[in-house]
Design a protein around this motif. Sequence first.
Motif, PDB file in Angstrom:
ATOM      1  N   PRO A  66       0.851  -1.199   0.000  1.00  0.00           N
ATOM      2  CA  PRO A  66       0.000   0.000   0.000  1.00  0.00           C
ATOM      3  C   PRO A  66       0.885   1.246   0.000  1.00  0.00           C
ATOM      4  O   PRO A  66       1.969   1.249   0.591  1.00  0.00           O
ATOM      5  N   ASP A  67       0.423   2.311  -0.630  1.00  0.00           N
ATOM      6  CA  ASP A  67       1.229   3.518  -0.760  1.00  0.00           C
ATOM      7  C   ASP A  67       1.701   4.048   0.586  1.00  0.00           C
ATOM      8  O   ASP A  67       2.842   4.492   0.720  1.00  0.00           O
ATOM      9  N   ASN A  68       0.806   4.012   1.592  1.00  0.00           N
ATOM     10  CA  ASN A  68       1.165   4.590   2.882  1.00  0.00           C
ATOM     11  C   ASN A  68       2.229   3.769   3.613  1.00  0.00           C
ATOM     12  O   ASN A  68       2.816   4.228   4.583  1.00  0.00           O
ATOM     13  N   SER A  70       4.654   1.520   1.591  1.00  0.00           N
ATOM     14  CA  SER A  70       5.841   1.409   0.738  1.00  0.00           C
ATOM     15  C   SER A  70       6.621   2.714   0.625  1.00  0.00           C
ATOM     16  O   SER A  70       7.840   2.691   0.424  1.00  0.00           O
ATOM     17  N   LYS A  71       5.937   3.854   0.795  1.00  0.00           N
ATOM     18  CA  LYS A  71       6.650   5.124   0.626  1.00  0.00           C
ATOM     19  C   LYS A  71       7.699   5.361   1.707  1.00  0.00           C
ATOM     20  O   LYS A  71       8.658   6.107   1.498  1.00  0.00           O
ATOM     21  N   SER A  72       7.536   4.701   2.875  1.00  0.00           N
ATOM     22  CA  SER A  72       8.500   4.889   3.962  1.00  0.00           C
ATOM     23  C   SER A  72       9.242   3.609   4.321  1.00  0.00           C
ATOM     24  O   SER A  72       9.963   3.567   5.321  1.00  0.00           O
ATOM     25  N   ALA A  73       9.061   2.572   3.520  1.00  0.00           N
ATOM     26  CA  ALA A  73       9.689   1.283   3.817  1.00  0.00           C
ATOM     27  C   ALA A  73      11.142   1.254   3.379  1.00  0.00           C
ATOM     28  O   ALA A  73      11.540   1.943   2.435  1.00  0.00           O
ATOM     29  N   ARG A  74      11.921   0.446   4.059  1.00  0.00           N
ATOM     30  CA  ARG A  74      13.279   0.176   3.600  1.00  0.00           C
ATOM     31  C   ARG A  74      13.180  -0.713   2.364  1.00  0.00           C
ATOM     32  O   ARG A  74      12.330  -1.597   2.294  1.00  0.00           O
ATOM     33  N   ILE A  75      14.054  -0.509   1.401  1.00  0.00           N
ATOM     34  CA  ILE A  75      14.040  -1.312   0.176  1.00  0.00           C
ATOM     35  C   ILE A  75      15.394  -1.981   0.022  1.00  0.00           C
ATOM     36  O   ILE A  75      16.436  -1.318   0.037  1.00  0.00           O
TER      37      ILE A  75
END
Length: 205
Positions: A66-68, A70-75
């Motif tokens: 979800p955008d909310n 993945s936008k702050s997730a570590r990749i």
Amino acid sequence: MRLESSRRRLLASAITAITLLLIIGIRLVGRAESKASHNGTLHNGTSARADDTTQEKIARAMSAGPDNISKSARIIDKDEQGKKVILREGSNGFTCTPGNPNVIGDPPMCADAASMQWASDFSAHKPKPTNTVPGITYMLAGATQRSDSDPYDKTSPPITVGPHWMIMWPFDAKATGLPITHRDTGAYIMWDGSPYAHVHVMGQP
């Protein structure tokens, strides 16, 4: 004397012509290399913009959650030797991976810490997962897999799975009343009866 003088003039002219040809050739090569560099391509055909691939991987990884989230997730990703590579740091406790579109069972995903432990145990073929709380894994970009019943099936034809998310905890089909076969809607238990059984919930969360 005249013959010797003519020979010298001819030799000088030949040397001058060869020198001019070399200068022209060097200038042409220099222009070609400069143009290739300007276009972002080296003379060996490789991209000069090394971050293109990284950005594509980040975008693919983010598409799984979800955008909310993945936008702050570590990749993270893996290099050719299988070692972890951090593509981007995060701040919300979730980790997203780009997967490999050419490998069955390696889709993009976003997962919390408990799910990452579950996945690590599964990859290491441990007898059972060691996460102490249920984990949440998102695969909203879809996935491919081999089997709904055998965790380590490597030979069955691939199954395409639409967007879904999962609860990584050893649920029991009899206790929950959930089915154990693949479906396009609703929820079911994947790999029922094994230590790595978990709940698949089809669709967006």
